[in-house]
Motif scaffolding. Structure first.
Motif, PDB file in Angstrom:
ATOM      1  N   MET A   1      -9.805  -6.896   2.160  1.00  0.00           N
ATOM      2  CA  MET A   1      -8.451  -7.250   1.783  1.00  0.00           C
ATOM      3  C   MET A   1      -7.692  -5.983   1.391  1.00  0.00           C
ATOM      4  SD  MET A   1      -7.121  -9.590  -1.366  1.00  0.00           S
ATOM      5  CE  MET A   1      -7.628 -11.092  -0.553  1.00  0.00           C
ATOM      6  N   MET A   2      -6.488  -5.853   1.933  1.00  0.00           N
ATOM      7  CA  MET A   2      -5.669  -4.685   1.642  1.00  0.00           C
ATOM      8  C   MET A   2      -4.918  -4.881   0.325  1.00  0.00           C
ATOM      9  SD  MET A   2      -4.909  -1.672   2.841  1.00  0.00           S
ATOM     10  CE  MET A   2      -4.920  -1.401   4.594  1.00  0.00           C
ATOM     11  N   LYS A   3      -4.961  -3.846  -0.511  1.00  0.00           N
ATOM     12  CA  LYS A   3      -4.245  -3.869  -1.781  1.00  0.00           C
ATOM     13  C   LYS A   3      -3.390  -2.619  -1.909  1.00  0.00           C
ATOM     14  CE  LYS A   3      -7.610  -6.645  -4.281  1.00  0.00           C
ATOM     15  NZ  LYS A   3      -8.232  -6.874  -5.579  1.00  0.00           N
ATOM     16  N   LYS A   4      -2.383  -2.705  -2.765  1.00  0.00           N
ATOM     17  CA  LYS A   4      -1.514  -1.567  -3.049  1.00  0.00           C
ATOM     18  C   LYS A   4      -1.791  -1.103  -4.466  1.00  0.00           C
ATOM     19  CE  LYS A   4       2.851  -0.942  -1.624  1.00  0.00           C
ATOM     20  NZ  LYS A   4       2.578   0.339  -1.013  1.00  0.00           N
ATOM     21  N   MET A   5      -1.860   0.207  -4.634  1.00  0.00           N
ATOM     22  CA  MET A   5      -2.138   0.781  -5.934  1.00  0.00           C
ATOM     23  C   MET A   5      -1.038   1.769  -6.293  1.00  0.00           C
ATOM     24  SD  MET A   5      -5.439   3.048  -6.911  1.00  0.00           S
ATOM     25  CE  MET A   5      -5.043   4.256  -5.687  1.00  0.00           C
ATOM     26  N   ILE A   6      -0.612   1.733  -7.555  1.00  0.00           N
ATOM     27  CA  ILE A   6       0.344   2.711  -8.064  1.00  0.00           C
ATOM     28  C   ILE A   6      -0.295   3.357  -9.290  1.00  0.00           C
ATOM     29  CG2 ILE A   6       2.642   3.121  -9.020  1.00  0.00           C
ATOM     30  CD1 ILE A   6       3.544   0.581  -7.507  1.00  0.00           C
ATOM     31  N   ILE A   7      -0.467   4.666  -9.225  1.00  0.00           N
ATOM     32  CA  ILE A   7      -1.062   5.408 -10.328  1.00  0.00           C
ATOM     33  C   ILE A   7       0.018   6.261 -10.977  1.00  0.00           C
ATOM     34  CG2 ILE A   7      -2.732   7.188 -10.979  1.00  0.00           C
ATOM     35  CD1 ILE A   7      -4.466   6.277  -8.668  1.00  0.00           C
ATOM     36  N   GLN A   8       0.198   6.077 -12.273  1.00  0.00           N
ATOM     37  CA  GLN A   8       1.132   6.920 -13.036  1.00  0.00           C
ATOM     38  C   GLN A   8       0.352   8.109 -13.573  1.00  0.00           C
ATOM     39  OE1 GLN A   8       4.655   6.474 -13.687  1.00  0.00           O
ATOM     40  NE2 GLN A   8       4.266   8.616 -14.190  1.00  0.00           N
TER      41      GLN A   8
END
Length: 77
Positions: A1-8
């Protein structure tokens, strides 16, 4: 499953930092569409949950010497 990640991240100080992070994260198995936003100090990436995890990608960035403040993940529909 494709997921989106945002890292600050902590504040990025130079454009070459951006390239270093982008290269390291994009070399990880199952990672696509890596984008480092210099002014916002964020890393955005899509990844296959079966092949890698946010924890692995966070460690890749930290091993380069950058501070990770937060990690957000959401599923792509």
């Amino acid at each position: 499953m494709m997921k989106k990640m945002i890292i600050q991240l902590g504040t990025l100080t130079c454009p070459s930092c951006m390239q270093k992070i982008e290269n390291a994260v994009s070399q990880q198995k199952g990672v696509e569409n890596v984008k480092v936003l210099f002014n916002a100090s964020k890393v955005k990436a899509d990844f296959q949950a079966e092949q890698t995890s946010p924890e692995v990608l966070q460690k890749v960035i930290e091993d380069l010497g950058y501070e990770v403040e937060t990690v957000k993940v959401k599923e792509l529909s």
